[in-house]
Enzyme design. Sequence first.
Site: not given
Length: 222
Positions: A71, A153, A69, A155
């Site tokens: 965030t 971004h 995902h 992760t």
Amino acid sequence: VPLEETSIPLFYGWFLVPAVQEKVRCTSMDFLKTLDTLEAFKKHLTDFTGEAEKEVDLEQYFSANSGLHCTTKYCDYGKAEGAKEYAEQTVVKEQYCSASELSLNALFVTPRTVGARVSLTENQLTLWPSDAEKEAESLVPTAASLPAGSRAHVTLGCADGVEPVQTGYDLLEILALQQEGLTGELVEEMELGSLAYFGKGRWLLSLREPISAKACFSSYYG
Ligand code: A2P
């Protein structure tokens, strides 16, 4: 405790649909598999191992993240600064559970994290907290001067003992260097794109073709 205070999630973000998660994971693994075989990477191996002679298997070095995902706002169930205000925004409520196309235009690796840079559209930026970059100032001093959305971004993995929040800081650090005029040492043209080295184990692969990732704006309660 009033209900509205307990109903704030751990975080909000865009959650990649399962088929896309698979694709992104494969691309990331391909990249890591190739990166640790490159002479240029081996030359800077001590960034990762601390010792010159040791080898590193990057696929083993990072624990792959699940539930990929991007965030938008970390809320910590309402305890994080600005969490309630974020959750109450009309745009957040209106776009909740809506589908969106995320553009992943680069992959980056540091001795701490591996991630994908997300380039947000104007519409996606309306869900981006205005202080997201500024919040990183204590770790990346010039972060606040970077454009909104710079920290966005996905992760992909973390080294042992590293928290996923680090991925955004690592990305901001690379972007801050770029903003100072550093382009990174162009290391090589890979099949996926061009690879640049920014020192201290920081590698950036600008993708030839950005990955278009279908995602859903939602929240995670844990
Ligand atoms: P990221 O967005 O880089 O993946 P945790 O499991 O540590 O509670 O984190 C849950 C999610 O919230 C992760 O996606 C993580 O990082 C993100 N996150 C954790 N702490 C913060 C923070 N202080 N600021 C922004 N995002 C955070």
